[in-house]
Design a protein around this motif. Structure first.
Motif: not given
Length: 416
Positions: A1-25
């Motif tokens: 099991m692994q836990v990832f935490k993303f802060g507000g700066a990482s999801v400040k806009d749509a590009t940031g949300v898309k980048n979370i998907a990229s990180v996971l992939q």
């Protein structure tokens, strides 16, 4: 099991949300829980809503509309048409917030704060969950308030570990990607509570502990933990490895590393904590763990600005002994001063404090009844862990040194 935490700066806009998907992939998301903060500056914007709720009702709806517009713009960038279920889910959350604002009868600021502020995390995780599902990264959205239970100490709630452990163990499905909110919990009446400073990191640690995770990773916009704040020091270097103890020491002296309350549950089960960059997710970052030597062994610099250095001496040249020191500390506690350095001799006592609650003048007035008092305001406190002569020279150059204190591992210098 692994836990990832993303802060507000990482999801400040749509590009940031898309980048979370990229990180996971890129790094994989099997047996993973994602903990996410409110988007960008949403917490600040909701604090304005809270201020208007108490002080200026005429501006309440306009300040709330700003929060809605910000999130709606992100939704429009992520989803092709407004018939997507995400729009309705977010509208429902804002409806819930509006109902609270119109029906609440409690005058308790801290209670109201927690009920309103938590919508930032609820909205951000809903948007991210819906986006990941839309691009076939299937996930399960969890309302963290159903799993992390606390007391009713609003704005700085204490975790009920036994109940939380039981709820997470019984309700958590490890076989899917899960996403939940940082910072939040709920009390025995199911009212929202918040976990205080660095609450989202703490949430990740709570889940890491309860799930016996292999690791917890905090994703930031820096390559990992640096040996100095690049805003104040040139040529800051990445620390590859740090022990739990060293991280707690650095945090104690004011480094923005990881809050000790985040490290404590992880240390209890020897769970490794990683700090990595969401801009370069495959880079190794920093590992914090048990019995890990500092790597590389270099001086670590911390600076705290706008401090006050108070120097006391007895009016009659008598010794400053235990009784005097006890009185001084009682006053420091009474006026809510955060003490950062203490130095004393036979007839003098110096203390460098953080005047967080603007009580300095009251404290000085009280102290002058018993002592001769000198106070230097707006001084800077430099702390160097694993110092050497060059490191000390670097921070003293061109400054007036008001106080200096050395121990085997640490030097602290107050300068003007």
């Amino acid at each position: 099991m692994q836990v990832f935490k993303f802060g507000g700066a990482s999801v400040k806009d749509a590009t940031g949300v898309k980048n979370i998907a990229s990180v996971l992939q890129k790094v994989g998301y099997e047996n993973t829980l994602i903990v996410v903060s409110a988007m960008g500056k949403t917490t600040n914007a909701l604090e304005i809503v809270i201020k208007n709720y108490f002080e200026n009702k005429t501006l309440l709806q306009s300040s709330l509309q700003e929060v809605k517009k910000y999130h709606n713009a992100i939704l429009l960038d992520l989803f092709e048409n407004e018939s997507h279920p995400a729009f309705k889910k977010i509208a429902t959350l804002f409806d819930e917030l509006n109902i609270f604002l119109t029906t609440n009868k409690s005058p308790d600021y801290n209670f109201v704060y927690d009920q309103i502020i938590g919508f930032g995390e609820l909205v951000s995780t809903t948007i991210i969950s819906e986006y990941l599902n839309a691009i076939n990264i299937k996930n399960n959205w969890i309302d963290v308030r159903t799993q992390i239970k606390t007391d009713s100490y609003y704005r700085r709630a204490n975790v009920n570990w036994e109940e939380t452990q039981n709820l997470i163990t019984s309700k958590f499905n490890k076989n899917v990607l899960n996403i939940t909110q940082g910072f939040l919990g709920s009390d025995s009446n199911n009212f929202t509570t918040t976990l205080g400073r660095e609450g989202s990191d703490y949430t990740a640690a709570i889940y890491g502990y309860c799930l016996n995770a292999e690791s917890v990773t905090i994703w930031k916009d820096v390559p990992g933990v640096l040996n100095a704040d690049p805003r104040y020091f040139e040529n800051a270097q990445l620390l590859n490895k740090i022990s739990y103890r060293e991280a707690i020491e650095l945090a104690f002296y004011g480094a923005s590393v990881i809050h000790p309350k985040t490290l404590q549950p992880l240390q209890g089960k020897e769970i490794s904590l990683y700090v990595k960059s969401f801009l370069s997710p495959e880079a190794p970052g920093t590992r914090i763990g048990k019995n890990v030597s500092l790597d590389p062994i270099i001086p670590c610099f911390i600076v705290k600005k706008n401090q006050a250095l108070i120097s006391l001496s007895s009016l009659d040249f008598s010794y400053i002994v235990e009784e005097n020191i006890s009185d001084i500390f009682n006053l420091l506690h009474q006026y809510k001063m955060k003490v950062d350095v203490i130095q004393n001799s036979a007839i003098s006592f110096s203390v460098c404090v953080d005047n967080l609650f603007n009580n300095l003048d009251k404290l000085l007035h009280h102290l002058r009844a018993k002592f001769k008092v000198t106070c230097h305001e707006n001084v800077s406190l430099y702390t160097i862990r694993h110092y050497n002569k060059n490191a000390i020279n670097q921070i003293e150059e061109g400054k007036t040194v008001l106080l200096k204190q050395l121990t085997q591992e640490t030097v602290q210098v107050v300068t003007k």
